[in-house]
Enzyme design. Structure first.
Site, PDB file in Angstrom:
ATOM      1  N   PHE A 146       0.865  -1.189   0.000  1.00 52.65           N
ATOM      2  CA  PHE A 146       0.000   0.000   0.000  1.00 52.65           C
ATOM      3  C   PHE A 146       0.895   1.229   0.000  1.00 52.65           C
ATOM      4  O   PHE A 146       1.602   1.495   0.965  1.00 52.65           O
ATOM      5  CB  PHE A 146      -0.957   0.054   1.192  1.00 52.65           C
ATOM      6  N   ASP A 231       9.550   2.832   1.955  1.00 50.93           N
ATOM      7  CA  ASP A 231       8.357   3.626   2.249  1.00 50.93           C
ATOM      8  C   ASP A 231       8.105   3.521   3.749  1.00 50.93           C
ATOM      9  O   ASP A 231       7.522   2.544   4.231  1.00 50.93           O
ATOM     10  CB  ASP A 231       7.159   3.120   1.450  1.00 50.93           C
ATOM     11  N   LYS A 260       2.688  11.165   6.966  1.00 59.83           N
ATOM     12  CA  LYS A 260       1.858  10.961   8.157  1.00 59.83           C
ATOM     13  C   LYS A 260       2.370  11.728   9.389  1.00 59.83           C
ATOM     14  O   LYS A 260       2.112  12.913   9.506  1.00 59.83           O
ATOM     15  CB  LYS A 260       1.720   9.466   8.438  1.00 59.83           C
TER      16      LYS A 260
HETATM   17  C1  LIG Z   1       3.110   2.892   3.556  1.00 59.06           C
HETATM   18  C2  LIG Z   1       2.237   3.986   3.030  1.00 59.06           C
HETATM   19  N1  LIG Z   1       2.620   4.691   1.956  1.00 59.06           N
HETATM   20  C3  LIG Z   1       1.879   5.677   1.451  1.00 59.06           C
HETATM   21  C4  LIG Z   1       0.656   6.009   2.001  1.00 59.06           C
HETATM   22  C5  LIG Z   1      -0.175   7.101   1.386  1.00 59.06           C
HETATM   23  O1  LIG Z   1      -0.226   8.212   2.218  1.00 59.06           O
HETATM   24  P1  LIG Z   1      -1.367   9.329   1.995  1.00 59.06           P
HETATM   25  O2  LIG Z   1      -2.658   8.718   2.415  1.00 59.06           O
HETATM   26  O3  LIG Z   1      -0.935  10.465   2.884  1.00 59.06           O
HETATM   27  O4  LIG Z   1      -1.336   9.687   0.546  1.00 59.06           O
HETATM   28  C6  LIG Z   1       0.213   5.294   3.110  1.00 59.06           C
HETATM   29  C7  LIG Z   1      -1.111   5.601   3.720  1.00 59.06           C
HETATM   30  O5  LIG Z   1      -1.686   4.829   4.441  1.00 59.06           O
HETATM   31  C8  LIG Z   1       1.009   4.260   3.638  1.00 59.06           C
HETATM   32  O6  LIG Z   1       0.620   3.539   4.686  1.00 59.06           O
END
Ligand SMILES: Cc1ncc(COP(=O)(O)O)c(C=O)c1O
Length: 412
Positions: A146, A231, A260
């Protein structure tokens, strides 16, 4: 009129349902106030926040130091665009780069934007530095990933719900099983520019790769001359008991993606962090964002970095996480089929014969605990790192009660 319904949970849910797109299915709790690890709804009911906005609230709701940084900045300047400099961006980026022991920062806003930015940077790096023929770059990703919701990112999602109806998709991605270093070895070719990986797959249900996997990914990336992009948007900034989840395996990726919690639960702040030779491929006009690196975001992000510099929150996550794990494990075989914990971050699998994850969340909410299912019968607990051990005990007691009174168990 809003004023008429502002104190009615049901009517606010109905209003929101009527006027917003249904791209979420929230629990029917209408939060009006929050402090630390606790929130209060419009009718005065209190809930322990077991989700912390998917780890965006690692430091809790309305942390005093973060509020102070935001308030002070609101009184000075909030937005300049990157057409000009602002006095907050440089100091923030210097210190967040130091936290990650790297050279440069490219600030964005949401997590998805940071991922998109990394995809562009990795491709350009591949063409200009690695020498991949134009248009041939591939990036290896893991199944169950994700990384966000943009068209390019859902192009390499393996979740049919995230993709259905959104094609045509962006090419250039190769999916391998998560945690399988052999499969990764086979997927790497001369055209591979990067491996994009979550050190812990949060959205998939706090899935932990086998021990040594990240170190192996690091080795393979180094040997193949491809960028390792971690990530850490959900796993980073204290959640796992370390500043970065990669730290737990002694791994330094080429690129960190943060988001976040970097915004302290106040403003969206994300960032791509890397060395000179990687972020150096970007030139004026090749990438940007009106709000990226704005002074309010930089001030709050800087205050977040200062909180992390003390190590206090990482230590809380480690110690409280051990406590949570000790309390959750006895529930395996008593309503849970599996528990996975990394720092103060737990994925629990509820016996699907008992109830769905959604039902479990509804029953927890009735008992004053906010949590959210991920897939099927999996729930994730990621309370703010300011939570107290007694709060965690209370949470697990409520969970045990839910499991004991599960619909699938019949009348107790
Ligand atoms: C590992 C990871 N990458 C990227 C994102 C995407 O972040 P955003 O919702 O701020 O676009 C998330 C969101 O849950 C995430 O958990």
């Amino acid at each position: 009129m809003l004023e008429d319904i502002a104190t009615s949970n049901t009517r606010l849910v109905e209003l929101t349902d009527a006027v917003t797109a249904h791209n979420y299915r929230p629990l029917p709790i209408v939060v009006a106030h929050a402090e630390g690890a606790w929130v209060t709804d419009v009718e005065g009911r209190r809930y322990l926040d077991g989700l912390a906005a998917y780890s965006a609230l690692n430091f809790g709701h309305r942390h005093p130091a973060l509020l102070q940084a935001a308030r002070e900045q609101l009184e000075r300047v909030t937005l300049t665009s990157r057409a000009f400099h602002n006095d907050r961006l440089g100091p923030f980026c210097r210190d967040v780069a130091a936290l990650a022991r790297t050279d440069r920062v490219l600030p964005m806003n949401t997590g998805a934007e940071a991922v998109e930015t990394a995809v562009k940077v990795a491709r350009r790096w591949g063409y200009e530095v690695k020498g991949v023929p134009d248009g041939r770059a591939t990036i290896v990703v893991a199944d169950g990933n994700f990384h966000g919701r943009t068209t390019t990112i859902v192009s390499f999602s393996t979740d049919p719900v995230a993709r259905a109806g959104f094609g045509p998709f962006t090419p250039g991605f190769v999916v391998v099983p998560y945690g399988d270093a052999e499969a990764l070895t086979e997927a790497l070719t001369e055209d591979t520019v990067a491996v994009l990986v979550e050190p812990v797959q949060g959205e998939a249900g706090v899935l932990l790769p086998p021990a040594g996997y990240l170190a192996r990914v690091r080795e393979l990336c180094t040997a193949a001359g491809v960028l390792m992009i971690a990530d850490e948007i959900q796993s980073g900034l204290g959640r796992t008991g370390a500043t970065f989840a990669c730290d737990l395996e002694g791994v330094t990726p080429d690129v960190y993606l943060l988001g976040k919690a970097l915004g302290g639960g106040i403003v969206p702040v994300s960032a791509v962090l890397s060395r000179d030779d990687v972020l150096g491929v970007l030139t004026p006009g090749s990438h940007g964002s009106t709000f990226g690196g704005n002074p309010l975001a930089a001030a709050v992000g800087h205050a977040v970095v200062r909180l992390l510099e003390t190590g206090e929150y990482q230590e809380r996550a480690r110690v409280l996480g051990e406590h949570l794990a000790d309390r959750l494990r006895p529930l395996v075989g008593n309503g849970l089929t599996e528990v996975r914990v990394r720092g103060l971050w737990a994925g629990i699998d509820i016996d699907p014969d008992l109830m769905s994850g959604r039902e479990a969340c509804e029953l927890l909410a009735e008992r004053g605990v906010l949590a959210k299912e991920t897939h099927g019968s999996t729930l994730r607990f990621a309370p703010p790192l300011v939570v107290e051990a007694a709060d965690l005990d209370w949470l697990v007691d409520r969970l045990a009660d839910v499991l004991a009174h599960a619909p699938g168990r019949g009348t107790p």
